[in-house]
Write a protein that holds these residues in place. Structure first.
Motif, PDB file in Angstrom:
ATOM      1  N   UNK B 265      -0.660  14.897   8.026  1.00  0.00           N
ATOM      2  CA  UNK B 265      -0.799  13.800   7.071  1.00  0.00           C
ATOM      3  C   UNK B 265       0.471  13.769   6.225  1.00  0.00           C
ATOM      4  N   UNK B 266       1.145  12.654   6.020  1.00  0.00           N
ATOM      5  CA  UNK B 266       0.855  11.316   6.542  1.00  0.00           C
ATOM      6  C   UNK B 266       1.637  10.986   7.824  1.00  0.00           C
ATOM      7  N   UNK B 267       2.340  11.988   8.414  1.00  0.00           N
ATOM      8  CA  UNK B 267       3.248  11.669   9.523  1.00  0.00           C
ATOM      9  C   UNK B 267       2.501  11.140  10.742  1.00  0.00           C
ATOM     10  N   UNK B 268       1.314  11.691  11.008  1.00  0.00           N
ATOM     11  CA  UNK B 268       0.577  11.217  12.182  1.00  0.00           C
ATOM     12  C   UNK B 268      -0.571  10.283  11.828  1.00  0.00           C
ATOM     13  N   UNK B 269      -1.087  10.429  10.610  1.00  0.00           N
ATOM     14  CA  UNK B 269      -2.113   9.492  10.150  1.00  0.00           C
ATOM     15  C   UNK B 269      -2.083   9.467   8.611  1.00  0.00           C
ATOM     16  N   UNK B 270      -2.204   8.294   8.030  1.00  0.00           N
ATOM     17  CA  UNK B 270      -2.289   8.172   6.575  1.00  0.00           C
ATOM     18  C   UNK B 270      -3.736   8.322   6.149  1.00  0.00           C
ATOM     19  N   UNK B 271      -3.948   8.886   4.956  1.00  0.00           N
ATOM     20  CA  UNK B 271      -5.300   9.118   4.469  1.00  0.00           C
ATOM     21  C   UNK B 271      -5.377   8.731   2.990  1.00  0.00           C
ATOM     22  N   UNK B 272      -6.455   8.054   2.622  1.00  0.00           N
ATOM     23  CA  UNK B 272      -6.681   7.708   1.220  1.00  0.00           C
ATOM     24  C   UNK B 272      -8.142   7.990   0.900  1.00  0.00           C
ATOM     25  N   UNK B 273      -8.394   8.482  -0.316  1.00  0.00           N
ATOM     26  CA  UNK B 273      -9.747   8.887  -0.697  1.00  0.00           C
ATOM     27  C   UNK B 273     -10.350   8.030  -1.792  1.00  0.00           C
ATOM     28  N   UNK B 274     -11.521   8.460  -2.254  1.00  0.00           N
ATOM     29  CA  UNK B 274     -12.240   7.755  -3.316  1.00  0.00           C
ATOM     30  C   UNK B 274     -13.002   8.799  -4.134  1.00  0.00           C
ATOM     31  N   UNK B 275     -12.950   8.683  -5.438  1.00  0.00           N
ATOM     32  CA  UNK B 275     -13.575   9.578  -6.440  1.00  0.00           C
ATOM     33  C   UNK B 275     -12.479  10.258  -7.249  1.00  0.00           C
ATOM     34  N   UNK B 276     -11.657  11.084  -6.505  1.00  0.00           N
ATOM     35  CA  UNK B 276     -10.552  11.812  -7.132  1.00  0.00           C
ATOM     36  C   UNK B 276     -11.046  12.698  -8.264  1.00  0.00           C
ATOM     37  N   UNK B 277     -12.078  13.447  -7.993  1.00  0.00           N
ATOM     38  CA  UNK B 277     -12.585  14.400  -8.978  1.00  0.00           C
ATOM     39  C   UNK B 277     -12.223  15.828  -8.573  1.00  0.00           C
ATOM     40  N   UNK B 278     -12.300  16.127  -7.282  1.00  0.00           N
ATOM     41  CA  UNK B 278     -11.901  17.459  -6.794  1.00  0.00           C
ATOM     42  C   UNK B 278     -10.398  17.653  -6.941  1.00  0.00           C
ATOM     43  N   UNK B 279      -9.891  18.864  -6.662  1.00  0.00           N
ATOM     44  CA  UNK B 279      -8.454  19.150  -6.886  1.00  0.00           C
ATOM     45  C   UNK B 279      -7.575  18.613  -5.762  1.00  0.00           C
TER      46      UNK B 279
END
Lengths: 347, 347
Positions: B265-279
């Protein structure tokens, strides 16, 4: 009061179907689900053992007082007790004290005057006589994780001394002789025992030729950051070559500051943690840590509480210690420079 | 009943000293602390507002029903409510349902028959008529985070549609046209809204020339792992070039599996999350995510509950939406290959 059979009859399904629908072990067609819902509403059926038992004078509710829920360790411990209570058909009421003595005392009063059948008590600071007196007054209580000196109730702890020892042995065997211990205050049993085990292992492996620095505070991210800032500010040539951060939160705070400062783990400093509840395996590098058996701790606490029958009050209450384990990942490597004891240094 | 002055007199200190000692804003010498503790025990003083008010027939206790405590998002939300309650001198009783309908219903009954002044209710699955009926029967309740269809009570949610939109726009503007959405089921308002916003932003930026695949399930680490396994098993040439994992737990499960498979990540696949509470900022790479205002959500929930006065029952209850924000870190990059819409593909 309507029972399960009444609901099943009204909805035109079997008792087993209603029961499995309610505990979510069965997916039903929308139409059937709505028939059951409607029957339950019409009959004002209470599908739980607690409310029914309440009317017989028993609550089947256990109370759990815990410092805070947002720490990964306590969150996992609470989840373990909750899962166990759920399996046993017990309700669990949680109270978070934010580690404040006045809130601990309030909640102890609430539990004493309330309807709970028993209490699992967890604190995260050195106790007081007053706290011990309130706990001793409760008919059924188990103290878990951190001792409250002066309480005469069953206690269950992780083996903190063993955990400190495992961390110390690992660092010493990897060659470290100048190490930093970031931990709880000595008035807390966990802090004292982790340090004692750690120092004892360093001594066993390294003989007299080692140096431990120690910084004490609460088990918080903020305290970890403070220790990290102090470390970063030092002359690199005189820094410890390894750090033992004795809680997940201390470790996370420390890790943030080392990352920001561009200090590479383990190439420039080795790091080892304690708890291993947070996602340490996903950090870069994956962090080595002593793992507490947090699920077992929660399960045993609830079972011990339920096993208390109030008889034989003169028998000294049991104290149980659970084993911890070292989880080796990639944050410990041999030290970057040999250890030279300097008799003129500040220790 | 003994009051603060009685304790101060018996201990030979001022009322202010006792008060500050009890709420931990003052460190005292051991001897003084012990004098105060002894006075409190002797006088059986109850240093909290709750127990005193209980004796006047009010509880000053708020109940909070939540799916689970071990999810970072709910843990942070509970901590926010707890901190706010503490500031207001209120006790907070928490009940974790493990997201099981039968436990939700039990706890609703416990709260109804118990001594709480009001309830903050949070679920994490699609509701039922029965659940809505029980909630509507309570005198004071606020529904937070996930809707329970059919309830006529105040509600506070994060703006899930806006969050999906921000994620979709970010991926589309970075050049992605073939994306995977991992999310909650459509029966849950959060899942439906996050997806609607996401699809709408893709469409706004990319025109008709994009492809969204979607996989639905609960917001758990396990579901994230399952989606990760399915992704890894595919022919690399036909995989989506970016993934939107719509909870911290989904993201953590996905991340584990991508790491194990050596997919960078992100060279082979991009990733985006939701919440952003964990570290997420400590992961490698640090993960980009839509951040929910979890503290504000908790604070507003408690304040809204306390503001309910039961008058004007015909007025439709309020529904409040809180803004979310995109936190850009290092897990999104341009796609590894251009998008070729294949009319014979399976979508």
């Amino acid at each position: 009061m309507a029972n399960l059979q009444d609901v099943a009859t009204a909805a035109g399904v079997s008792k087993a179907t209603v029961s499995r629908y309610l505990n979510r072990s069965l997916e039903l067609p929308d139409r059937t689900a709505k028939l059951i819902d409607a029957a339950i509403i019409d009959l004002d059926y209470t599908p739980n053992p607690h409310a029914r038992r309440l009317s017989l004078g028993r609550s089947d509710t256990i109370a759990l007082i815990v410092p805070n829920i947002s720490s990964p360790f306590f969150a996992a411990l609470v989840a373990a007790v909750e899962a166990e209570a759920s399996d046993m058909g017990l309700a669990l009421a949680l109270y978070a004290t934010l580690n404040r003595p006045d809130r601990e005392l309030s909640y102890l009063d609430l539990v004493r005057t309330g309807h709970a059948d028993g209490l699992i008590f967890i604190t995260n600071h050195a106790g007081t006589d007053m706290l011990a007196a309130k706990i001793n007054r409760l008919p059924r209580c188990v103290v878990v994780d951190e001792n409250v000196v002066g309480t005469h109730v069953p206690k269950i702890f992780c083996n903190n001394r063993q955990g400190g020892w495992l961390a110390g042995r690992h660092l010493a065997q990897t060659g470290h002789r100048h190490v930093l211990f970031i931990g709880g205050v000595d008035q807390m049993v966990s802090g004292a025992h982790r340090f004692a085990g750690f120092a004892s292992a360093m001594n066993e492996v390294a003989g007299p030729d080692y140096r431990i620095e120690r910084t004490c505070g609460p088990y918080t991210v903020e305290a970890g950051r403070n220790a990290g800032h102090a470390f970063v500010a030092r002359d690199p040539a005189s820094r410890p070559t390894a750090i033992f951060a004795t809680s997940d939160e201390l470790l996370i705070g420390l890790y943030e500051i080392l990352s920001e400062a561009g200090i590479a783990i383990p190439h420039q400093v080795s790091v080892i943690g304690f708890d291993d509840v947070g996602p340490l395996h996903l950090f870069a590098p994956a962090l080595t840590a002593v793992r507490q058996p947090v699920r077992e701790l929660g399960q045993r606490a609830l079972r011990r509480l339920l096993a208390m029958d109030g008889t034989d009050p003169d028998k000294p209450p049991s104290e149980e210690l659970l084993d911890v384990t070292l989880i080796e990942r990639n944050s410990v490597a041999p030290p970057i420079r040999p250890f030279h004891r300097n008799p003129n240094s500040e220790d």
